[in-house]
Design an enzyme around this catalytic site. Sequence first.
Site, mmCIF file in Angstrom:
data_model
loop_
_atom_site.group_PDB
_atom_site.id
_atom_site.type_symbol
_atom_site.label_atom_id
_atom_site.label_comp_id
_atom_site.label_asym_id
_atom_site.label_seq_id
_atom_site.Cartn_x
_atom_site.Cartn_y
_atom_site.Cartn_z
ATOM 1 N N LYS A 54 3.861 1.826 -7.453
ATOM 2 C CA LYS A 54 4.491 3.138 -7.408
ATOM 3 C C LYS A 54 5.545 3.181 -6.315
ATOM 4 O O LYS A 54 5.295 2.812 -5.168
ATOM 5 C CB LYS A 54 3.434 4.218 -7.176
ATOM 6 C CG LYS A 54 3.963 5.637 -7.294
ATOM 7 C CD LYS A 54 2.822 6.647 -7.181
ATOM 8 C CE LYS A 54 3.332 8.069 -7.386
ATOM 9 N NZ LYS A 54 2.243 9.065 -7.259
ATOM 10 N N GLU A 70 -3.773 6.530 -14.480
ATOM 11 C CA GLU A 70 -3.701 6.279 -13.042
ATOM 12 C C GLU A 70 -5.105 6.156 -12.454
ATOM 13 O O GLU A 70 -5.972 6.984 -12.715
ATOM 14 C CB GLU A 70 -2.945 7.413 -12.360
ATOM 15 C CG GLU A 70 -2.845 7.295 -10.851
ATOM 16 C CD GLU A 70 -2.206 8.505 -10.211
ATOM 17 O OE1 GLU A 70 -1.793 8.393 -9.038
ATOM 18 O OE2 GLU A 70 -2.104 9.560 -10.883
ATOM 19 N N CYS A 76 2.234 9.126 -12.247
ATOM 20 C CA CYS A 76 2.082 10.538 -11.894
ATOM 21 C C CYS A 76 3.435 11.220 -11.788
ATOM 22 O O CYS A 76 4.224 11.176 -12.720
ATOM 23 C CB CYS A 76 1.240 10.688 -10.638
ATOM 24 S SG CYS A 76 0.543 12.349 -10.459
#
Length: 523
Positions: free
Chosen positions: A344, A279, A394
């Site tokens: 995301k 990330e 994440c």
Amino acid sequence: MRRAGKTRRGVSGLRWLGLGALVGVLQALAFYPAVAHLTPVGPVAMSVLALAALVLVLHRAQRPMQGAWAGWGFGTVWLVGGTGWMFVSLHRYGGLPSWLAGGAVLLLCAALSLYLALACAAWVRWRRRRWAADALLLGGLWLLAEAARALIFTGFPWAASGYALLDSPFARLAPWVGVYGMGQVLVTLVAALVLAVALRAGGKVRIVLVGGVVALAVAHAVLPSLSFVQNHSRPLSVALLQGNVPQSEKFEPQHQGDALIWHAKQLVSAKGDLIVAPETAIPLLPADLPDGFWAALLKPFQTSDRAALIGVPLGSFEHGYTNSVVGVSRGTVGLEGGVYRYNKHHLVPFGEFIPWGFRWFVDMMNMPLGDFTRGPRNAPSFEVAGQWVAPNICYEDLFGEELAARFTGALTPAPTILANVSNLAWFGEEVAIHQHLQIARLRSLEFQRPTIRSTNTGATAVIDHRGIVTDLLAANTQGVLYAQVQGTTGLTPFARWAGPWGLWPLIGLAVMLIVTVTRRPAS
């Protein structure tokens, strides 16, 4: 007299709160790496002790408010222990005073524990004084409390009870009912054993219950796990990058050059079918990189049989920004020319979007935070050498019911490999890293899919479709993990029902169970 009565009730409430908090310490310990490293069954043993003690406390409660206080204390201590690493991000990197950072963590955990407090109050109010009915009732209410924590206000189900059960017979339930169903079954069984003794059930009942638990343990040790999948195509060779960039340096211009050079060098030189960078491995927008840097980074993958997944922010002030993963392989010529892009979907409150009314809180922190644009829930997968790789970023892999939606879409075939890219440098050196690896293992069990993880500080790893870590890079070190990963195809029961309907079938069954139990008259 009225004031004295209120005082006594207040003292009584604090006593029940303290009892619940004391028991909650055991539940919190189940999520610490030291307990897991001591013995594989340590977490489940600790959780069983905690839940058994909580059931005994609730059994002694005479009023719903006593149950509420006990559940609130239990849940708050459990979550403070399980998510206390948030203090590191708020204080060390966010610049909040220690008292304010600690207070923010405590208030959040106390607020999230209100669901469990309500569930415990309802159990005391609705229990039937029959061990089997009350055990089923507590299990159903427990599931509703955990589902509420997972869904309401974008959800924060970190340290859900099912994660303590990875290396136990309960793990076999993951492809059927997922992590919350696992927690419900554990609570129901523990409550049944405790209440059978507390309510003086007959000796035969106790023998049957204990014998059933022993039979489960033996079956887990002897019988093979039921598989719903089969191998897909050939194994994929992967190279997973771990830059180990300190969070204090990640967004500082004077340090970004070294990190960019290291990641670019490893991406270009690493061998394998797929190279994955974590990330925000590239912490700048492509337009803000040095001239020619982004094109030079993509070119080796556009002209060879290797592919890459690279964590990078994308977007513009006019169109909004996204926390993204870019996939590049042969034939792609740029972001507008066919490069795969995953944005995301499940954004982090305060980290990636600012909840309404909390701008003042974010302004107090010394963090590069802002509002990102949310990506689609049912995102397509990225094809690499015959495998379909589904990225997530994440803590998105905390929400298995959202990942399940990708197994029902028509944009691409169902994922054969899950890929998580993360940066946990915000949260300290061990606890969050350990817990996030446990979460990824549970996702692999739910879908019976392997997971590859490329992280900034750890845990960079390969997890097979059985939830077993097959390859692991030492945390808080810089390096590249080379491994082979075998993709799988086929759908687990969890993927089939959670894909189209999320957690609602499980919630519906819990509600039906609660209604059925409470309609019967109490003893």
